[in-house]
Write a protein that holds these residues in place. Structure first.
Motif, PDB file in Angstrom:
ATOM      1  N   ALA A  58       0.853  -1.199   0.000  1.00  0.00           N
ATOM      2  CA  ALA A  58       0.000   0.000   0.000  1.00  0.00           C
ATOM      3  C   ALA A  58       0.880   1.237   0.000  1.00  0.00           C
ATOM      4  CB  ALA A  58      -0.930   0.013   1.206  1.00  0.00           C
ATOM      5  N   GLY A  59       0.579   2.159  -0.889  1.00  0.00           N
ATOM      6  CA  GLY A  59       1.326   3.410  -0.995  1.00  0.00           C
ATOM      7  C   GLY A  59       0.452   4.588  -0.616  1.00  0.00           C
ATOM      8  N   LEU A  60       1.056   5.556   0.078  1.00  0.00           N
ATOM      9  CA  LEU A  60       0.344   6.770   0.468  1.00  0.00           C
ATOM     10  C   LEU A  60       0.794   7.928  -0.408  1.00  0.00           C
ATOM     11  CD1 LEU A  60      -1.667   8.039   2.517  1.00  0.00           C
ATOM     12  CD2 LEU A  60       0.347   8.705   3.862  1.00  0.00           C
ATOM     13  N   PHE A  61      -0.162   8.528  -1.113  1.00  0.00           N
ATOM     14  CA  PHE A  61       0.101   9.630  -2.026  1.00  0.00           C
ATOM     15  C   PHE A  61      -0.529  10.908  -1.467  1.00  0.00           C
ATOM     16  CE2 PHE A  61      -0.057   5.715  -4.377  1.00  0.00           C
ATOM     17  CZ  PHE A  61       0.894   5.814  -5.380  1.00  0.00           C
ATOM     18  N   ASP A  62       0.210  11.992  -1.515  1.00  0.00           N
ATOM     19  CA  ASP A  62      -0.336  13.296  -1.155  1.00  0.00           C
ATOM     20  C   ASP A  62      -0.861  13.958  -2.420  1.00  0.00           C
ATOM     21  OD1 ASP A  62      -0.975  15.767  -0.150  1.00  0.00           O
ATOM     22  OD2 ASP A  62       1.068  16.332   0.406  1.00  0.00           O
ATOM     23  N   VAL A  63      -2.172  14.083  -2.514  1.00  0.00           N
ATOM     24  CA  VAL A  63      -2.791  14.711  -3.689  1.00  0.00           C
ATOM     25  C   VAL A  63      -3.575  15.958  -3.267  1.00  0.00           C
ATOM     26  CG1 VAL A  63      -2.803  12.675  -5.158  1.00  0.00           C
ATOM     27  CG2 VAL A  63      -4.680  12.997  -3.557  1.00  0.00           C
ATOM     28  N   SER A  64      -3.037  16.656  -2.279  1.00  0.00           N
ATOM     29  CA  SER A  64      -3.705  17.849  -1.753  1.00  0.00           C
ATOM     30  C   SER A  64      -3.710  19.016  -2.724  1.00  0.00           C
ATOM     31  CB  SER A  64      -3.048  18.271  -0.438  1.00  0.00           C
ATOM     32  OG  SER A  64      -3.121  17.250   0.528  1.00  0.00           O
ATOM     33  N   HIS A  65      -2.960  18.893  -3.829  1.00  0.00           N
ATOM     34  CA  HIS A  65      -3.000  19.939  -4.862  1.00  0.00           C
ATOM     35  C   HIS A  65      -4.311  19.919  -5.636  1.00  0.00           C
ATOM     36  CE1 HIS A  65      -1.946  16.331  -7.038  1.00  0.00           C
ATOM     37  NE2 HIS A  65      -2.056  16.943  -8.194  1.00  0.00           N
ATOM     38  N   MET A  66      -5.039  18.817  -5.576  1.00  0.00           N
ATOM     39  CA  MET A  66      -6.293  18.703  -6.314  1.00  0.00           C
ATOM     40  C   MET A  66      -7.306  19.703  -5.767  1.00  0.00           C
ATOM     41  SD  MET A  66      -5.713  16.038  -8.393  1.00  0.00           S
ATOM     42  CE  MET A  66      -7.119  15.022  -8.779  1.00  0.00           C
ATOM     43  N   GLY A  67      -8.254  20.077  -6.603  1.00  0.00           N
ATOM     44  CA  GLY A  67      -9.292  21.005  -6.186  1.00  0.00           C
ATOM     45  C   GLY A  67     -10.480  20.263  -5.597  1.00  0.00           C
ATOM     46  N   GLN A  68     -10.808  20.563  -4.351  1.00  0.00           N
ATOM     47  CA  GLN A  68     -11.983  19.978  -3.701  1.00  0.00           C
ATOM     48  C   GLN A  68     -13.066  21.060  -3.606  1.00  0.00           C
ATOM     49  OE1 GLN A  68     -11.151  17.181  -0.321  1.00  0.00           O
ATOM     50  NE2 GLN A  68      -9.110  18.104  -0.411  1.00  0.00           N
ATOM     51  N   ILE A  69     -14.238  20.744  -4.134  1.00  0.00           N
ATOM     52  CA  ILE A  69     -15.298  21.739  -4.287  1.00  0.00           C
ATOM     53  C   ILE A  69     -16.616  21.117  -3.837  1.00  0.00           C
ATOM     54  CG2 ILE A  69     -16.459  23.282  -5.925  1.00  0.00           C
ATOM     55  CD1 ILE A  69     -14.027  22.801  -7.812  1.00  0.00           C
ATOM     56  N   SER A  70     -17.421  21.881  -3.116  1.00  0.00           N
ATOM     57  CA  SER A  70     -18.766  21.429  -2.758  1.00  0.00           C
ATOM     58  C   SER A  70     -19.809  22.353  -3.383  1.00  0.00           C
ATOM     59  CB  SER A  70     -18.944  21.372  -1.240  1.00  0.00           C
ATOM     60  OG  SER A  70     -18.907  22.671  -0.676  1.00  0.00           O
ATOM     61  N   PHE A  71     -21.011  21.806  -3.574  1.00  0.00           N
ATOM     62  CA  PHE A  71     -22.112  22.548  -4.194  1.00  0.00           C
ATOM     63  C   PHE A  71     -23.373  22.357  -3.360  1.00  0.00           C
ATOM     64  CE2 PHE A  71     -19.164  21.311  -7.479  1.00  0.00           C
ATOM     65  CZ  PHE A  71     -19.048  22.431  -8.290  1.00  0.00           C
TER      66      PHE A  71
END
Length: 383
Positions: A58-71
């Protein structure tokens, strides 16, 4: 000041931002590079070793650069069905879908994940979306332009995002958060860990079983530490993420996908459900319907390559003296043990088994259109 050269110079001079885990990555010996406007870890031990670890453990990736958006707001489903070609109204709570933003001509502005929330997650919002980091501000600008005033869009810049991927990801995460063991592929849920709310989906970008975990940025270091303290888990960089997704046949926006290409040509028609095809009503519908009826001019295909020399993005694809396409992603595939590539070729040359040639360093190397994925997906589709 005048001309685009000045603007480009200013953009290039802008400093890179730091992820919430920036110091954590550096303390673990990560080699950091600029990507999507952030300092990001490209590798720790090495791309080959990290690729193999993720395929086996199992690998842990930091993908906090992605845009998280709620509507949220009145008419949110109708509004998003205008922006997206997928069935939003039929999306049940705690389920998610792969989708795209299309421009007026049917070109792909971005690919994304969209989820129906529940349990009052994210302050009771209705829909949660994750978009690519390099395009998130353009995406939000496009959506603001086309959303009605009644719909509220919230960029959740205070949330971090981790991806835990690999055949032992389920066992590892369940050791910390037992309820996650019940999730199946493309299902999400609201969980609590040490008093912190987490939105977790069983999904990812490696072809392996895994999870994506949205967590407040202030708490992400504690969770990353806890995960990497488990024997199954190691931190993994962007380099292995790219080789894993290529083996899985998953497109990368800005390379395999762009406004110049179409959903049907990209072999992503599965994201447009039957009702949406029949009813239309979304931006770019005319091109989708035309290409469903007549076929696209070109297709995204997988390519196996003879020999050991990898074909990189931009390499031209030929049949005899005629150029018929271009490589958009390529490299050595550690699991396959050979170079592979993804590219776009004209429709008459896109059938599996078609013999092609790719020009690499002034030489022609033999290639063949191959089925994707190159490595079978191992998603957990049943409880």
């Amino acid at each position: 000041m005048s001309g685009t050269d000045d603007v480009t110079h200013i953009e290039e001079a802008l400093p890179l931002e730091a992820l919430p885990l920036d110091a954590w990555h550096r303390a673990r010996g990560a080699r950091m590079v600029g990507f999507a406007g952030y300092h990001m870890p490209i590798q720790y031990e090495g791309i080959m070793a990290e690729h193999g670890w993720t395929r086996e453990h199992a690998g842990l990736f930091d993908v906090s650069h992605m845009g998280q958006i709620s509507f949220s707001g009145e008419g949110v489903d109708d509004a998003l069905e205008y922006l997206l070609p997928s069935d939003i109204k039929g999306l049940k709570p705690f389920r998610q879908r792969y989708s795209m933003l299309l421009d007026q001509d049917g070109g792909i502005l971005d690919d994304l994940m969209v989820s129906r929330l529940g349990d009052d997650a994210f302050d009771g919002a209705a829909i949660y979306m994750v978009v690519n980091g390099a395009t998130k501000y353009d995406d939000m600008g496009w959506m603001i332009e086309h959303l009605p005033d009644e719909v509220v869009m919230n960029h959740m810049a205070d949330q971090a995002l981790l991806a835990l991927q690999g055949p032992e990801a389920g066992e590892a995460l369940a050791a910390l958060i037992p309820g996650t063991a019940d999730l199946i592929f493309m299902q999400s849920g609201l969980f609590t860990w040490r008093g912190v709310s987490l939105w977790i989906s069983r999904s990812g970008y490696t072809g392996e079983d895994g999870f994506e975990i949205s967590i407040p940025a202030d708490d992400v270091t504690l969770l990353a530490d806890a995960l990497c303290d488990l024997p199954q888990v190691k931190p993994i960089g962007l380099g292995a993420r790219d080789s894993l997704r290529l083996e899985a046949g998953l497109p990368l926006y800005g390379h395999d996908l762009s406004p110049a290409v179409s959903t049907i040509g990209a072999d992503l028609g599965f994201a447009i459900q039957k009702r949406r095809r029949e009813e239309g009503g979304f931006i770019g519908h005319a091109r989708v319907m035309k290409e469903l009826a007549d076929g696209p001019g070109a297709k995204r295909v997988g390519l196996t390559i003879e020999g050991r020399l990898p074909a990189r993005e931009g390499a031209t694809i030929h049949v005899g003296a005629t150029q018929v396409g271009e490589v958009t992603s390529g490299g050595f595939a550690p699991t396959v043990g050979a170079p592979i590539a993804m590219g776009w070729v004209s429709l008459p040359h896109s059938a599996q088994g078609t013999a092609l040639e790719i020009e690499v360093r002034g030489k022609r190397i033999a290639a063949m259109v191959a089925p994707m994925p190159f490595v079978p997906h191992r998603y957990r589709r049943k409880a």
